[in-house]
Design an enzyme around this catalytic site. Structure first.
Site, short mmCIF file in Angstrom:
data_model
loop_
_atom_site.label_atom_id
_atom_site.label_comp_id
_atom_site.label_asym_id
_atom_site.label_seq_id
_atom_site.Cartn_x
_atom_site.Cartn_y
_atom_site.Cartn_z
N SER A 135 5.54 -5.75 12.44
CA SER A 135 4.68 -5.00 13.35
C SER A 135 4.02 -5.92 14.36
CB SER A 135 3.55 -4.33 12.56
OG SER A 135 4.07 -3.49 11.59
N HIS A 156 11.51 -2.69 15.68
CA HIS A 156 10.26 -2.16 15.11
C HIS A 156 10.29 -0.64 15.07
CE1 HIS A 156 5.66 -1.57 15.50
NE2 HIS A 156 6.00 -1.68 14.24
N GLU A 168 10.86 -0.01 18.91
CA GLU A 168 10.64 -1.09 19.87
C GLU A 168 11.69 -2.17 19.60
OE1 GLU A 168 6.15 -1.87 21.14
OE2 GLU A 168 6.35 -1.80 18.98
N ASN A 206 1.42 -1.56 18.70
CA ASN A 206 0.32 -2.03 17.85
C ASN A 206 -0.71 -2.86 18.59
OD1 ASN A 206 1.04 -0.72 15.52
ND2 ASN A 206 2.53 -2.28 14.98
P1 NAD Z 1 5.06 -1.82 1.92
O1 NAD Z 1 3.94 -2.58 1.31
O2 NAD Z 1 5.14 -0.34 1.73
O3 NAD Z 1 6.48 -2.41 1.44
C1 NAD Z 1 6.79 -3.77 1.45
C2 NAD Z 1 7.90 -3.99 0.42
O4 NAD Z 1 8.36 -5.34 0.54
C3 NAD Z 1 7.43 -3.80 -1.03
O5 NAD Z 1 8.28 -2.89 -1.69
C4 NAD Z 1 7.55 -5.21 -1.63
O6 NAD Z 1 7.92 -5.20 -3.01
C5 NAD Z 1 8.66 -5.80 -0.77
N1 NAD Z 1 8.68 -7.25 -0.80
C6 NAD Z 1 7.64 -8.11 -0.80
N2 NAD Z 1 8.08 -9.38 -0.89
C7 NAD Z 1 9.45 -9.31 -0.95
C8 NAD Z 1 10.47 -10.27 -1.08
N3 NAD Z 1 10.19 -11.56 -1.16
N4 NAD Z 1 11.75 -9.85 -1.11
C9 NAD Z 1 12.06 -8.54 -1.03
N5 NAD Z 1 11.11 -7.57 -0.93
C10 NAD Z 1 9.83 -7.96 -0.89
O7 NAD Z 1 5.02 -2.19 3.48
P2 NAD Z 1 5.60 -1.35 4.71
O8 NAD Z 1 4.52 -0.50 5.27
O9 NAD Z 1 6.91 -0.75 4.34
O10 NAD Z 1 5.80 -2.53 5.78
C11 NAD Z 1 6.97 -3.35 5.75
C12 NAD Z 1 7.15 -3.98 7.11
O11 NAD Z 1 7.25 -2.97 8.11
C13 NAD Z 1 6.00 -4.90 7.54
O12 NAD Z 1 6.51 -5.97 8.29
C14 NAD Z 1 5.17 -3.96 8.41
O13 NAD Z 1 4.38 -4.64 9.35
C15 NAD Z 1 6.26 -3.16 9.10
N6 NAD Z 1 5.86 -1.86 9.63
C16 NAD Z 1 4.96 -1.09 8.95
C17 NAD Z 1 4.60 0.15 9.48
C18 NAD Z 1 3.64 1.05 8.75
O14 NAD Z 1 3.15 2.02 9.35
N7 NAD Z 1 3.33 0.81 7.50
C19 NAD Z 1 5.14 0.59 10.70
C20 NAD Z 1 6.08 -0.22 11.34
C21 NAD Z 1 6.42 -1.46 10.80
#
Ligand code: NAD
Length: 307
Positions: A135, A156, A168, A206
């Site tokens: 993000s 993204h 994005e 963001n």
């Molecule tokens: P989340 O916490 O729901 O999921 C993250 C996952 O990554 C978890 O299941 C965790 O077990 C896994 N993980 C952690 N370390 C790991 C590793 N070493 N190897 C493999 N898996 C691993 O988070 P999310 O909201 O899904 O966000 C994930 C990414 O997407 C981040 O970079 C975030 O910035 C981005 N993002 C989030 C949103 C949102 O609204 N939440 C929107 C766009 C982008």
């Protein structure tokens, strides 16, 4: 509005490497959504997480979200069954040996992502591209930590992935044109619209959205309004579909804090300082919907404000 890249569809078909299989790292909210849309578009997907229970949970979420699409006649039960059949799960990167693109959607922490690339890249074929769903973190810096900066790009997706139209695309300084075109073609295949952002902290959405959320937390912290007053005010007064605190809980308060830290560090401007109350919620493990408690307590119906 689709970004004007100066590249015609015909050029894209001629020069971009075809993507016929996708690996997804991280089976949280975003990774499961990305696996969902890729599988529905006909692509075989391998979904990987460090936690086996996250994979099990993700398959349940994907199935329920597809049921909702079946209920709205957006997909047929057969399409759902076929798409679910295209999703395999793994905890070992060796499973990615044959994939054309890996989309990394793990926790928003730079050291976590770098550690993933280190163990991931030795398993990939040389032509495999990597897209990070970060993000906010620098695509140039993340790409430079891999063995293939020219095949590394920011892709993204927005949350929830099956519903939100935008992706994005962020080129790092070294990203090559075929990688850009291939990911743009993939976004089109997934029925998404792309906006191209330069590689600066938090990109476009963001950079604008999360400081607004942080300001809403300051508004709460300073006692200007309660959780309900702030959310109602922005829903009814600014016509936002969700209040900013509700939205923060939906995104995840840890992700919101990480994005503010990236903005603060990357732009060195005090206007991006994370609100201490946001820090406190994250330190408490009150991360929003994913932990059942954030600015609202989701064990109550309707969810009850926690302040
Ligand atoms: P989340 O916490 O729901 O999921 C993250 C996952 O990554 C978890 O299941 C965790 O077990 C896994 N993980 C952690 N370390 C790991 C590793 N070493 N190897 C493999 N898996 C691993 O988070 P999310 O909201 O899904 O966000 C994930 C990414 O997407 C981040 O970079 C975030 O910035 C981005 N993002 C989030 C949103 C949102 O609204 N939440 C929107 C766009 C982008």
């Amino acid at each position: 509005m689709p970004a004007d890249t100066g590249v015609s569809v015909a050029d894209t078909q001629l020069t971009s490497p075809a993507i016929s299989s996708v690996g997804v790292v991280g089976a949280g909210q975003m990774g499961s959504g990305i696996a969902h849309v890729c599988a529905l578009s006909g692509l075989p997907v391998i979904l990987l997480d460090v936690k086996a229970d996250a994979l099990e949970k993700a398959l349940g979420v994907i199935g329920r979200n597809m049921d909702r699409q079946v209920g709205r006649n957006l997909i047929t039960p057969i399409e759902k069954a076929e798409a679910l059949g295209r999703i395999a799960t793994a905890t070992d990167y060796a499973a990615f040996g044959d994939t054309d693109l890996v989309i990394e959607a793990a926790t928003e922490k730079e050291d976590v992502k770098r550690a993933i690339y280190k163990v991931l890249t030795p398993h990939l074929k040389p032509s495999c591209m990597i897209a990070s769903n970060t993000s906010s973190i620098s695509i140039t810096r993340l790409g430079a930590s891999t063995d293939r900066a020219e095949k590394f790009i920011g892709m993204h997706f927005m949350n929830p992935v099956p519903v939100m139209k935008l992706v994005e695309l962020i080129r790092g300084i070294a990203t090559d044109e075929p990688t850009f075109q291939a990911t743009q073609a993939l976004a089109a295949r997934l029925n998404k619209i792309t906006a191209v952002s330069e590689d600066f902290p938090a990109f476009i959405v963001n950079r604008i959205l999360v400081p607004m959320i942080n300001e809403a937390v300051y508004t709460l912290y300073e006692g200007v309004g309660s959780v309900s007053a702030i959310d109602s005010a922005m829903r009814l007064g600014a016509n936002h579909p969700m209040g900013p605190l509700e939205l923060a809980d939906f995104i995840g308060l840890d992700t919101c804090l990480s994005i503010m830290q990236v903005l603060h560090d990357g732009l060195s401007d005090s206007k991006y300082r994370p609100c201490p109350l946001l820090v406190k919620y994250v330190e408490a493990g009150w991360l929003g919907r994913k932990t059942n408690r954030g600015f609202y307590d989701y064990t109550q119906t309707p969810p009850r404000p926690t302040r």
